[in-house]
Design a protein around this motif. Structure first.
Motif, short mmCIF file in Angstrom:
data_model
loop_
_atom_site.label_atom_id
_atom_site.label_comp_id
_atom_site.label_asym_id
_atom_site.label_seq_id
_atom_site.Cartn_x
_atom_site.Cartn_y
_atom_site.Cartn_z
N CYS A 110 11.08 -3.73 2.37
CA CYS A 110 10.03 -4.35 1.58
C CYS A 110 10.64 -5.07 0.36
N TYR A 111 10.08 -6.26 0.08
CA TYR A 111 10.63 -7.10 -0.98
C TYR A 111 9.52 -7.72 -1.83
N ARG A 140 12.50 -3.54 -2.69
CA ARG A 140 11.61 -2.52 -3.26
C ARG A 140 11.63 -1.19 -2.52
N GLY A 141 12.16 -1.16 -1.32
CA GLY A 141 12.21 0.10 -0.59
C GLY A 141 12.14 -0.11 0.91
N THR A 142 12.30 0.99 1.65
CA THR A 142 12.24 0.93 3.10
C THR A 142 10.96 1.59 3.60
N GLY A 143 10.56 1.18 4.78
CA GLY A 143 9.36 1.75 5.37
C GLY A 143 9.61 2.17 6.81
N ASP A 144 8.60 2.69 7.42
CA ASP A 144 8.66 3.16 8.79
C ASP A 144 7.86 2.20 9.67
N ALA A 175 0.81 -1.23 0.00
CA ALA A 175 0.00 0.00 0.00
C ALA A 175 0.84 1.27 0.00
N LYS A 176 1.99 1.27 0.69
CA LYS A 176 2.71 2.53 0.91
C LYS A 176 4.09 2.61 0.27
N ILE A 177 4.72 1.47 -0.06
CA ILE A 177 6.10 1.52 -0.54
C ILE A 177 6.19 1.21 -2.04
N HIS A 178 5.67 0.05 -2.45
CA HIS A 178 5.75 -0.36 -3.86
C HIS A 178 4.62 -1.35 -4.13
N LEU A 187 6.10 -8.58 0.72
CA LEU A 187 6.80 -9.21 1.83
C LEU A 187 7.58 -8.12 2.56
N GLY A 188 7.37 -8.01 3.86
CA GLY A 188 8.06 -7.00 4.64
C GLY A 188 8.81 -7.63 5.79
N LEU A 189 10.05 -7.23 5.98
CA LEU A 189 10.87 -7.74 7.06
C LEU A 189 11.41 -6.57 7.88
N TYR A 190 11.29 -6.68 9.19
CA TYR A 190 11.86 -5.66 10.06
C TYR A 190 13.24 -6.15 10.47
#
Length: 107
Positions: A62-63, A73-77, A44-47, A52-55
Protein backbone atom coordinates in the motif's frame (compact mmCIF):
# COMPACT_ATOMS: atom_id res chain seq x y z
CA UNK A 1 -55.77 -50.25 -7.39
CA UNK A 2 -55.69 -48.20 -4.20
CA UNK A 3 -52.25 -49.59 -3.38
CA UNK A 4 -50.93 -48.48 -6.80
CA UNK A 5 -52.36 -44.99 -6.32
CA UNK A 6 -50.76 -44.65 -2.87
CA UNK A 7 -47.42 -45.92 -4.21
CA UNK A 8 -47.60 -43.39 -7.03
CA UNK A 9 -48.40 -40.54 -4.59
CA UNK A 10 -45.53 -41.58 -2.28
CA UNK A 11 -43.08 -41.76 -5.20
CA UNK A 12 -44.21 -38.35 -6.48
CA UNK A 13 -43.79 -36.81 -3.01
CA UNK A 14 -40.28 -38.29 -2.70
CA UNK A 15 -39.33 -36.99 -6.14
CA UNK A 16 -40.66 -33.51 -5.32
CA UNK A 17 -38.68 -33.47 -2.07
CA UNK A 18 -35.52 -34.55 -3.87
CA UNK A 19 -35.89 -31.85 -6.52
CA UNK A 20 -36.51 -29.14 -3.92
CA UNK A 21 -33.51 -30.04 -1.77
CA UNK A 22 -30.95 -30.42 -4.59
CA UNK A 23 -28.33 -27.67 -4.19
CA UNK A 24 -27.84 -25.16 -7.00
CA UNK A 25 -24.74 -25.33 -9.16
CA UNK A 26 -21.93 -23.08 -7.94
CA UNK A 27 -20.47 -20.70 -10.49
CA UNK A 28 -16.84 -19.58 -10.30
CA UNK A 29 -16.14 -16.03 -11.50
CA UNK A 30 -12.97 -13.94 -11.61
CA UNK A 31 -13.30 -10.43 -10.25
CA UNK A 32 -10.38 -8.19 -11.22
CA UNK A 33 -9.36 -5.11 -9.23
CA UNK A 34 -6.83 -2.41 -10.09
CA UNK A 35 -4.60 -0.21 -7.92
CA UNK A 36 -7.34 2.26 -6.92
CA UNK A 37 -9.76 -0.49 -5.90
CA UNK A 38 -7.02 -2.22 -3.91
CA UNK A 39 -6.36 1.22 -2.43
CA UNK A 40 -9.83 1.15 -0.83
CA UNK A 41 -8.69 -1.89 1.15
CA UNK A 42 -5.38 -0.16 1.96
CA UNK A 43 -7.16 2.93 3.29
CA UNK A 44 -9.58 0.91 5.42
CA UNK A 45 -7.23 -1.75 6.79
CA UNK A 46 -3.56 -0.70 6.42
CA UNK A 47 -3.12 3.09 6.68
CA UNK A 48 -5.65 5.96 6.40
CA UNK A 49 -3.49 7.86 3.91
CA UNK A 50 -2.74 4.86 1.65
CA UNK A 51 -5.07 4.99 -1.32
CA UNK A 52 -3.04 3.10 -3.90
CA UNK A 53 -2.50 -0.65 -3.68
CA UNK A 54 -0.26 -2.78 -5.87
CA UNK A 55 -0.02 -6.55 -5.84
CA UNK A 56 3.68 -6.78 -6.59
CA UNK A 57 5.95 -9.85 -6.77
CA UNK A 58 6.79 -9.26 -3.10
CA UNK A 59 3.13 -9.13 -2.07
CA UNK A 60 0.29 -6.66 -1.74
CA UNK A 61 1.73 -3.27 -0.84
CA UNK A 62 0.00 0.00 0.00
CA UNK A 63 1.23 3.46 -0.97
CA UNK A 64 0.45 7.16 -0.85
CA UNK A 65 1.43 8.98 -4.05
CA UNK A 66 3.50 12.10 -3.35
CA UNK A 67 5.08 14.23 -6.05
CA UNK A 68 6.62 11.91 -8.61
CA UNK A 69 7.09 9.05 -6.13
CA UNK A 70 5.29 6.78 -3.72
CA UNK A 71 5.41 6.59 0.06
CA UNK A 72 5.22 3.00 1.30
CA UNK A 73 2.54 2.62 4.00
CA UNK A 74 2.45 -1.11 4.70
CA UNK A 75 1.65 -4.57 3.39
CA UNK A 76 -1.69 -6.28 3.12
CA UNK A 77 -3.16 -9.70 2.52
CA UNK A 78 -4.53 -10.37 -1.01
CA UNK A 79 -7.22 -12.73 0.27
CA UNK A 80 -8.41 -10.21 2.85
CA UNK A 81 -8.38 -7.50 0.18
CA UNK A 82 -10.73 -9.67 -1.90
CA UNK A 83 -12.96 -10.18 1.14
CA UNK A 84 -13.02 -6.41 1.65
CA UNK A 85 -13.83 -5.62 -1.99
CA UNK A 86 -16.70 -8.08 -2.54
CA UNK A 87 -19.39 -9.88 -0.57
CA UNK A 88 -18.91 -13.07 -2.60
CA UNK A 89 -17.29 -16.17 -1.13
CA UNK A 90 -13.61 -16.01 -2.12
CA UNK A 91 -11.80 -19.16 -3.27
CA UNK A 92 -8.43 -17.59 -4.13
CA UNK A 93 -6.57 -14.34 -4.79
CA UNK A 94 -3.92 -14.05 -7.50
CA UNK A 95 -1.74 -11.39 -9.05
CA UNK A 96 -2.60 -10.20 -12.56
CA UNK A 97 -0.92 -7.92 -15.11
CA UNK A 98 -0.47 -4.32 -14.04
CA UNK A 99 0.02 -5.33 -10.41
CA UNK A 100 -3.74 -5.89 -10.09
CA UNK A 101 -5.64 -8.43 -8.03
CA UNK A 102 -7.89 -11.20 -9.35
CA UNK A 103 -10.33 -12.70 -6.87
CA UNK A 104 -11.83 -16.06 -7.73
CA UNK A 105 -15.32 -15.96 -6.25
CA UNK A 106 -18.00 -18.62 -5.84
CA UNK A 107 -21.52 -17.54 -6.67
Amino acid sequence: MLRRALTFVAAAALTATTVLTTPAQAVIVNLNFGPLSIGEYCTAKIHPQAWLGLYEASGLRCYTPQGSGLIFRGTGDPYLACKHLTTDVIASATRIAGDGLSCQAVR
